[in-house]
Design a protein around this motif. Structure first.
Motif, PDB file in Angstrom:
ATOM      1  N   UNK A 504      39.020  46.731  23.363  1.00 11.61           N
ATOM      2  CA  UNK A 504      40.073  45.937  22.741  1.00 11.61           C
ATOM      3  C   UNK A 504      40.862  45.152  23.787  1.00 11.61           C
ATOM      4  N   UNK A 505      41.155  45.803  24.922  1.00 12.42           N
ATOM      5  CA  UNK A 505      41.893  45.116  25.992  1.00 12.42           C
ATOM      6  C   UNK A 505      41.100  43.921  26.513  1.00 12.42           C
ATOM      7  N   UNK A 506      39.770  44.080  26.638  1.00  9.30           N
ATOM      8  CA  UNK A 506      38.918  42.967  27.086  1.00  9.30           C
ATOM      9  C   UNK A 506      39.003  41.798  26.103  1.00  9.30           C
ATOM     10  N   UNK A 507      38.920  42.114  24.803  1.00  6.80           N
ATOM     11  CA  UNK A 507      39.006  41.061  23.780  1.00  6.80           C
ATOM     12  C   UNK A 507      40.365  40.374  23.822  1.00  6.80           C
ATOM     13  N   UNK A 510      40.572  38.111  26.811  1.00  2.00           N
ATOM     14  CA  UNK A 510      39.745  36.915  26.608  1.00  2.00           C
ATOM     15  C   UNK A 510      40.471  35.897  25.743  1.00  2.00           C
ATOM     16  N   UNK A 511      41.091  36.361  24.666  1.00  2.00           N
ATOM     17  CA  UNK A 511      41.823  35.467  23.754  1.00  2.00           C
ATOM     18  C   UNK A 511      42.983  34.800  24.483  1.00  2.00           C
ATOM     19  N   UNK A 512      43.654  35.566  25.358  1.00  2.00           N
ATOM     20  CA  UNK A 512      44.839  35.047  26.054  1.00  2.00           C
ATOM     21  C   UNK A 512      44.509  34.457  27.432  1.00  2.00           C
ATOM     22  N   UNK A 513      43.194  34.349  27.706  1.00  2.00           N
ATOM     23  CA  UNK A 513      42.721  33.721  28.959  1.00  2.00           C
ATOM     24  C   UNK A 513      43.351  34.375  30.200  1.00  2.00           C
ATOM     25  N   UNK A 514      43.305  35.724  30.197  1.00  2.00           N
ATOM     26  CA  UNK A 514      43.838  36.496  31.327  1.00  2.00           C
ATOM     27  C   UNK A 514      42.661  37.093  32.104  1.00  2.00           C
ATOM     28  N   UNK A 515      42.635  36.880  33.381  1.00  2.00           N
ATOM     29  CA  UNK A 515      41.558  37.411  34.223  1.00  2.00           C
ATOM     30  C   UNK A 515      41.902  38.861  34.604  1.00  2.00           C
ATOM     31  N   UNK A 527      48.910  43.603  36.340  1.00  2.00           N
ATOM     32  CA  UNK A 527      50.325  43.703  35.973  1.00  2.00           C
ATOM     33  C   UNK A 527      50.600  43.207  34.557  1.00  2.00           C
ATOM     34  N   UNK A 528      49.852  42.188  34.115  1.00  2.00           N
ATOM     35  CA  UNK A 528      50.049  41.681  32.744  1.00  2.00           C
ATOM     36  C   UNK A 528      49.605  42.733  31.724  1.00  2.00           C
TER      37      UNK A 528
END
Length: 591
Positions: A504-507, A510-515, A527-528
């Motif tokens: 779920x965290x990966x999804x 991905x949606x929020x464009x966070x690396x 940290x995010x």
């Protein structure tokens, strides 16, 4: 009419009530579902009994049966063993070699039947340390190991059925039927002694709560048969003339559901969560009006209350949601699923609501190995269903709450005691009441609610009591949190170890464009990500008193599983072991 007083009476009762059901027991072999009729079931069980008597099996001998998956052979062996007056000792296949050695020696098993090469490998490692073990047989064909069909063939050629009948007639309902070794969160497993009466009474007294169509339902069985929950339910299916199909494995359960199209199955909350997560992920991939409708239906489902309590307008909207959205959920679960029965751990109320809204109700129950296992269970009919509870006690089972809040249980389902351990037996059974170790309450309508484990409650250095399970169950309603363990015994504040829902965290990232990188370690160091978990915890903390709130937490990179040592086979937290594993994180929190 045949009556059921001993467990091996059940197949004969099924034959009398429903004739010979063609798919009484069905297992997939080499890609094909192989059916065993009621009559074949009885005939093969008798053959096993005849062979066991010829092999010298005496009344009260112990025979271990260890299977990695549910299968027809297990149940034929079960009835075959019980008819001789011996006891079937089922063992979890995934436990350590040390535990195998302990259990086989503790119960004194004379024979052992195993499913496959991996279980056989473990048995072979410790066989020399189990002196009374005469022989090991396998269900699968394995080079160098005798096969169970040798025993079956010996019995088919034997002519000592009169001896089997005499042995059966000597067995009374209060005789020991099985020893269930509890997985335990600490220490050596305890051997729970259950009589024929214990389990038979639980089958008969649970039956009115399950809305089966006698002789017309189809079940998919895949939870571990070595646990009394699934085993009792399989006896219950047989009592009701339900056709039973055994799932190949937990990995193939989705395919098996589509093939079998069951009307009923037992589940654990973790499986329901995974099903919901898959459905949610598919909804997330939709676009436009379809996506809006999907999440409108979800929001509606999360507000569900039974028996039309939300009023006409809600029920009108629900009817539309069921037709447009929820009907597809049912199709994905085979199309015929009418009921899931959940046990072993607390079910999140949000899941209970949304699946009931989708007309796939999850009936949550409660019990322990020591109570055969059912103490209470919800029932959609007759206003017997209440979200957030484990239902009302079943017939003939008395439940009361002790002064300290502990749930006490009395009835024909309460175990004979712990095998070879009178001291531990006396600690939990007093004046006929079994002390469950769970804290709970009974509301004005008679519904039982579990609030915590008595032994797991702790006190902070400020003298405040903390009930960790209440906090954990609330926190697990977050889709970010897969597992959580609240800590803080003797410390100034509660804190927690958290295993994220990594998929779920990966999804989300991905949606929020966070690396967040490619590993669990990089994910939990982001940290995010940590900030997002803090937001989740802050929201849920608001439901609790200031002294109860989770003040600090640490994310763990491991997936918490029984194989990794974090959980028991029934998915309960091994708190002591988890504390040891994450001592560095504990020190980081409280240093």
């Amino acid at each position: 009419m045949a009556s059921i007083t001993r467990l091996f009476d059940i197949p004969y009762y099924q034959k009398e009530q429903f004739n010979s059901i063609p798919d009484a027991l069905t297992t997939k072999e080499n890609g094909v579902w192989v059916k065993t009729s009621t009559q074949e079931y009885i005939d093969k069980s008798n053959a096993i009994s005849r062979a066991l008597l010829q092999m010298g099996v005496q009344k009260d001998d112990k025979i271990a049966v260890i299977s990695s998956n549910n299968r027809t052979e297990w149940h034929i062996m079960d009835i075959g063993i019980l008819q001789t007056g011996a006891q079937n000792v089922p063992v979890y296949p995934t436990i350590s070699e040390d535990d195998y050695e302990y259990i086989l020696n503790h119960c004194g098993a004379t024979y052992c039947f195993v499913s496959d090469t991996e279980v056989l490998r473990k048995i072979n490692l410790i066989k020399d340390k189990v002196p009374q073990l005469k022989e090991v047989y396998s269900f699968d064909t394995i080079n160098g190991c005798k096969n169970w069909t040798e025993v079956l063939k010996q019995g088919e050629e034997a002519n000592n059925q009169d001896e089997v009948e005499a042995r059966k007639n000597s067995i009374i309902t209060d005789d020991l039927a099985t020893i269930i070794y509890t997985s335990g969160t600490t220490g050596r497993p305890k051997g729970v002694m259950l009589s024929h009466r214990n389990i038979v009474s639980n089958v008969i007294d649970s039956a009115p709560r399950i809305p089966f169509q006698a002789g017309k339902s189809r079940a998919l069985s895949f939870l571990p048969i070595c646990h009394i929950f699934e085993r009792m339910v399989v006896y219950l299916y047989q009592h009701y003339g339900v056709a039973i199909y055994f799932g190949e494995s937990i990995e193939k359960i989705s395919d098996n559901i589509k093939e079998v199209k069951p009307t009923v199955m037992t589940v654990v909350p973790r499986l329901i969560e995974k099903v919901y997560d898959k459905i949610y992920a598919k909804g997330n991939d939709l676009s436009g009006i379809k996506r809006k409708l999907f999440f409108w239906a979800i929001e509606l489902g999360l507000k569900y209350e039974p028996y039309g309590a939300n009023g006409f307008w809600y029920e009108f909207q629900l009817k539309i949601a069921r037709k447009l959205i929820f009907s597809k959920w049912k199709e994905g679960l085979g199309g015929n699923l009418e009921l899931m029965v959940s046990g072993s751990a607390a079910l999140q109320p949000r899941l209970c609501r949304v699946f009931a809204a989708a007309e796939i109700p999850v009936m949550e129950g409660y019990g322990l190995s020591e109570t055969s296992p059912v103490i209470s269970v919800n029932d959609m009919r007759n206003r017997g269903f209440k979200i957030g509870t484990v239902g009302k006690p079943i017939d003939n089972v008395e439940v009361k709450i002790a002064e300290d809040g502990e749930i006490l249980c009395k009835g024909p389902n309460v175990m004979l005691g712990y095998f070879k351990d009178e001291t531990k037996t006396a600690e939990v059974i007093e004046n006929g009441y079994f002390h469950t170790g769970d804290i709970g309450e009974i509301d004005a309508e008679g519904f039982l609610k579990i609030t915590d484990r008595k032994k797991e409650m702790f006190k902070t250095s400020g003298g405040k009591y903390i009930a960790p399970q209440i906090l954990e169950n609330a926190m697990k309603q977050s889709r970010f949190i897969e597992q959580i363990m609240v800590i803080g015994d003797g410390q100034k504040m509660p804190a927690a170890f958290i295993q994220p829902n990594f998929d779920f965290v990966k999804d989300w990232a991905k949606i929020h464009k966070i690396n967040i990188g490619n590993t669990n370690e990089s994910m939990i160091a982001n940290k995010i990500v940590i900030g997002r978990f803090q937001e989740e915890i802050n929201v849920i903390n608001e439901k609790f008193g200031h002294w109860e709130q989770i003040k600090r937490f640490e994310l763990t990179p491991d997936v918490w599983t029984p194989d990794n040592g974090h959980l028991t086979p029934t998915m309960k937290l091994k708190r002591k072991i988890i504390l040891e594993k994450y001592k560095n994180l504990y020190d980081k929190i409280y240093s």
